[in-house]
Design an enzyme around this catalytic site. Structure first.
Site, PDB file in Angstrom:
ATOM      1  N   LEU A   1      50.527  58.499 111.266  1.00 58.83           N
ATOM      2  CA  LEU A   1      50.205  57.907 109.821  1.00 58.83           C
ATOM      3  C   LEU A   1      51.321  55.798 110.681  1.00 58.83           C
ATOM      4  CD1 LEU A   1      53.427  57.075 108.918  1.00 58.83           C
ATOM      5  CD2 LEU A   1      53.534  59.457 108.557  1.00 58.83           C
TER       6      LEU A   1
ATOM      7  N   LYS B   1      48.150  60.688 121.847  1.00 58.93           N
ATOM      8  CA  LYS B   1      49.760  59.923 120.579  1.00 58.93           C
ATOM      9  C   LYS B   1      49.697  59.817 121.893  1.00 58.93           C
ATOM     10  CE  LYS B   1      52.186  58.922 117.870  1.00 58.93           C
ATOM     11  NZ  LYS B   1      52.395  59.186 116.339  1.00 58.93           N
TER      12      LYS B   1
ATOM     13  N   CYS C   1      57.765  53.057 117.551  1.00 55.76           N
ATOM     14  CA  CYS C   1      55.887  54.002 118.559  1.00 55.76           C
ATOM     15  C   CYS C   1      55.891  52.926 119.986  1.00 55.76           C
ATOM     16  CB  CYS C   1      55.256  54.213 117.520  1.00 55.76           C
ATOM     17  SG  CYS C   1      55.735  56.131 116.423  1.00 55.76           S
TER      18      CYS C   1
ATOM     19  N   SER D   1      49.583  37.588 116.867  1.00 55.30           N
ATOM     20  CA  SER D   1      51.113  38.083 116.105  1.00 55.30           C
ATOM     21  C   SER D   1      52.061  37.818 116.480  1.00 55.30           C
ATOM     22  CB  SER D   1      51.277  39.616 115.034  1.00 55.30           C
ATOM     23  OG  SER D   1      51.217  40.297 116.142  1.00 55.30           O
TER      24      SER D   1
ATOM     25  N   GLU E   1      51.455  62.775 114.908  1.00 51.69           N
ATOM     26  CA  GLU E   1      51.431  62.218 113.625  1.00 51.69           C
ATOM     27  C   GLU E   1      51.317  60.753 113.796  1.00 51.69           C
ATOM     28  OE1 GLU E   1      51.202  62.641 110.160  1.00 51.69           O
ATOM     29  OE2 GLU E   1      50.788  61.239 110.365  1.00 51.69           O
TER      30      GLU E   1
HETATM   31  C1  UDX Z   1      51.644  52.439 114.611  1.00 51.53           C
HETATM   32  C2  UDX Z   1      50.168  53.605 114.991  1.00 51.53           C
HETATM   33  O1  UDX Z   1      49.321  52.402 114.205  1.00 51.53           O
HETATM   34  C3  UDX Z   1      50.422  55.145 114.317  1.00 51.53           C
HETATM   35  O2  UDX Z   1      48.762  55.330 114.169  1.00 51.53           O
HETATM   36  C4  UDX Z   1      51.727  55.394 114.993  1.00 51.53           C
HETATM   37  O3  UDX Z   1      51.680  57.124 114.472  1.00 51.53           O
HETATM   38  C5  UDX Z   1      52.323  55.463 115.171  1.00 51.53           C
HETATM   39  O4  UDX Z   1      52.689  54.327 115.072  1.00 51.53           O
HETATM   40  P1  UDX Z   1      52.907  51.343 112.591  1.00 51.53           P
HETATM   41  O5  UDX Z   1      53.925  51.633 114.582  1.00 51.53           O
HETATM   42  O6  UDX Z   1      53.785  52.039 111.485  1.00 51.53           O
HETATM   43  O7  UDX Z   1      52.061  52.769 113.335  1.00 51.53           O
HETATM   44  O8  UDX Z   1      52.614  50.523 112.544  1.00 51.53           O
HETATM   45  P2  UDX Z   1      50.767  49.796 113.271  1.00 51.53           P
HETATM   46  O9  UDX Z   1      50.230  49.107 112.523  1.00 51.53           O
HETATM   47  O10 UDX Z   1      50.502  50.310 114.413  1.00 51.53           O
HETATM   48  O11 UDX Z   1      51.793  48.345 113.636  1.00 51.53           O
HETATM   49  C6  UDX Z   1      52.529  48.318 114.487  1.00 51.53           C
HETATM   50  C7  UDX Z   1      52.763  46.660 115.232  1.00 51.53           C
HETATM   51  O12 UDX Z   1      51.917  45.690 115.593  1.00 51.53           O
HETATM   52  C8  UDX Z   1      53.377  45.951 114.376  1.00 51.53           C
HETATM   53  O13 UDX Z   1      54.699  45.552 114.008  1.00 51.53           O
HETATM   54  C9  UDX Z   1      52.130  45.245 113.188  1.00 51.53           C
HETATM   55  O14 UDX Z   1      52.818  43.626 112.651  1.00 51.53           O
HETATM   56  C10 UDX Z   1      51.428  44.963 115.058  1.00 51.53           C
HETATM   57  N1  UDX Z   1      49.627  44.313 114.967  1.00 51.53           N
HETATM   58  C11 UDX Z   1      49.191  45.513 114.938  1.00 51.53           C
HETATM   59  C12 UDX Z   1      49.995  43.273 115.574  1.00 51.53           C
HETATM   60  O15 UDX Z   1      50.595  42.674 116.001  1.00 51.53           O
HETATM   61  N2  UDX Z   1      48.102  43.195 115.314  1.00 51.53           N
HETATM   62  C13 UDX Z   1      47.718  43.985 114.950  1.00 51.53           C
HETATM   63  O16 UDX Z   1      46.228  43.968 114.806  1.00 51.53           O
HETATM   64  C14 UDX Z   1      47.936  45.227 114.630  1.00 51.53           C
END
Ligand code: UDX
Ligand code: ADP
Length: 468
Positions: free
Chosen positions: A165, A222, A278, A271, A163
């Protein structure tokens, strides 16, 4: 043999992945009965109530529109297994805490227990789909368990269907996925099983976006997707340190770099560090896999992505201490945001936890506000994290009901999660209640720096050199 038509789906694991995914399948496939089962009674009760166990924009509407019609939540795992033609296994696979591979490898005990249960209970053939993110070749282990424990006449086809998402945008991602990936054995039976699942998704996903590959490619894709996304963040965060030292601005650099269509603009936001269930877990899995395959340089390469993330969190926390004249003992520091990103109540691997722990070690007085995370969760995160006992944590940390309350009299306000509401705060009012100099540390580069500076705040953001 032709592919079966799936009529009943069971999803084992009603968590952040299984719940939203299968709720969307129910909405998009009214002819399929979807039952989501979990051992956790409280979680199932919440799924059956008006107060769902996870916060996800749009999820309430999706669940309400299908629940009781073709979407059911239950703790009767065996009944779910017995009735289904297709079973998603969507249980948790955290990083192992002890034993071989501790700190790196995935703990597959939940997955193996669920698989064993399927084999023990099933009285007819099933398609079993691994949905949880797993190390490569897990499907093989599942197949061995199923075959060794199945009843005569029961055949199990294993598919991998990771997945993709992201939390906070789960419903939009599920409605309109970039792609759906299905891995199967390349045998006739494997391909038929793959086709059966493909036909489920084809109810709303264009067929050309449903990719079918071998099992191991699917499992590795993945891990690879998450590793490469996280790598972008660590790269931009590494550059943010250079920006701070030189006076360059990381948002400007990322914008310029992202304009190159070969790079692209997404996932280049500097950030305080990435969190979530994940990224770290999957990279550590990849490191473990590389080491097991005797590829130490490859392991080292991916490990650096996680190390850079740790460094970024540490660097940010240290910057707060340095700026507050090298000591924060007894000082009041407000942490805005506890979730690992906005629009979720999930705190797994959230940078806020590491940063709060750092401040606690320095014996600061901390206030925390997050619009979605429960108080119990915050206490749990802190007591599970380090070696500070619960009593001193409770003595030094207060959980607040609003950002204003958390910020009152704070010597430093530290933004760790990019919740939209932090942009709309009455910063003048907050400033009036802060001792001088009043510091805001923007760990998400989200606040209007000029506006805050004009009010009188000293604003320190990641990836910009000059203190305004
Ligand atoms: C991630 C993957 O995006 C998704 O495809 C997978 O299925 C699960 O892992 P998720 O962990 O839910 O999803 O959120 P994501 O939007 O990827 O953000 C992960 C972390 O990275 C967050 O802490 C977010 O704040 C940080 N982030 C994201 C940044 O610091 N900078 C960015 O540009 C994007
Ligand atoms: P994810 O983010 O991967 O969805 P979660 O931890 O949110 O992970 O959800 C996994 C769910 O799987 C939990 O609610 C847990 O209770 C459930 N679970 C784990 N093992 C089993 C099992 N053997 N049978 C049923 N449910 C299980």
């Amino acid at each position: 043999m032709a592919p079966i038509t799936v009529k009943k789906i069971c999803c084992i694991g009603a968590g952040y992945v299984g719940g939203p995914t299968c709720a969307v399948i129910a909405v998009k496939c009214p002819n399929i009965q979807v039952t989501i089962v979990d051992l956790n009674q409280a979680r199932i009760d919440a799924w059956n109530s008006d107060n769902l166990p996870i916060y996800e924009p749009g999820l309430d509407e999706v669940v309400k529109s299908a629940r009781g019609k073709n979407l059911f939540f239950s703790t009767d795992v065996d009944k779910g297994i017995l009735e289904a033609d297709l079973i998603f296994v969507s249980v948790n696979t955290p990083t192992k805490k002890s034993g071989i591979g501790a700190g790196f490898a995935a703990d597959l005990k939940f997955l193996q227990l669920a698989t064993r249960r399927i084999a023990e209970v099933a009285t007819s053939s099933k398609i079993v789909v691994e949905k949880s993110t797993v190390p490569c070749r897990t499907a093989d282990a599942m197949r061995t368990i199923l075959e060794a424990n199945s009843k005569p006449g029961c055949h199990f086809d294993i598919l991998s269907n990771p997945e993709f998402l992201a939390e906070g945008t789960a419903i939009a991602d599920l409605f309109k996925p970039d792609r759906v990936l299905i891995g199967s054995l390349q045998t006739e039976q494997g391909k038929d099983a793959c086709e059966a699942l493909k036909n489920v998704y084809a109810n709303w996903v264009p067929k050309e976006q449903i990719l079918t590959v071998g099992l191991w490619s699917s499992e590795l894709s993945k891990l690879a997707a998450n590793a490469m996304l996280a790598q972008r963040i660590s790269s931009v965060n590494a550059l943010s340190a250079i920006c701070e030292a030189t006076g360059a601005n990381i948002d400007e650099v990322a914008y310029a770099v992202g304009k190159d269509t070969r790079v692209g603009s997404k996932f280049l936001k500097a950030s305080v560090g990435f969190g979530g269930s994940c990224f770290q877990k999957d990279i550590l899995n990849l490191v473990y896999l590389s080491e097991s395959l005797h590829l130490p340089e490859v392991a080292k390469y991916w490990r650096a992505v996680v190390e850079m993330n740790e460094h970024q969190k540490e660097r940010f926390a240290r910057k707060v201490v340095d700026t507050l004249f090298n000591t924060i003992t007894g000082k009041k520091i407000a942490i805005l945001g506890w979730a690992f990103k906005k629009d979720t109540g999930d705190t797994r691997e959230s940078p806020s936890i590491t940063i709060a722990n750092h401040f606690l070690t320095e014996k600061a007085r901390i206030t925390v506000y997050d619009p979605q995370v429960t108080q119990d969760q915050i206490w749990l995160d802190l007591t599970n994290y380090g070696d500070i006992p619960a009593d001193p944590i409770k003595e030094h940390l207060t959980i607040c009901q609003s950002a204003e309350e958390a910020c009152a009299n704070a010597e430093a306000i530290v933004v760790c999660t990019e919740w939209d509401e932090f942009k709309q705060l009455d910063w003048k009012k907050i400033y009036a209640k802060c001792p001088r100099p009043a510091f805001v540390f923007d760990g998400r580069l989200m606040l209007n720096r000029k506006e805050l500076t004009d009010i009188g705040f000293q604003v320190i953001t990641i990836g910009t050199g000059d203190r305004v």
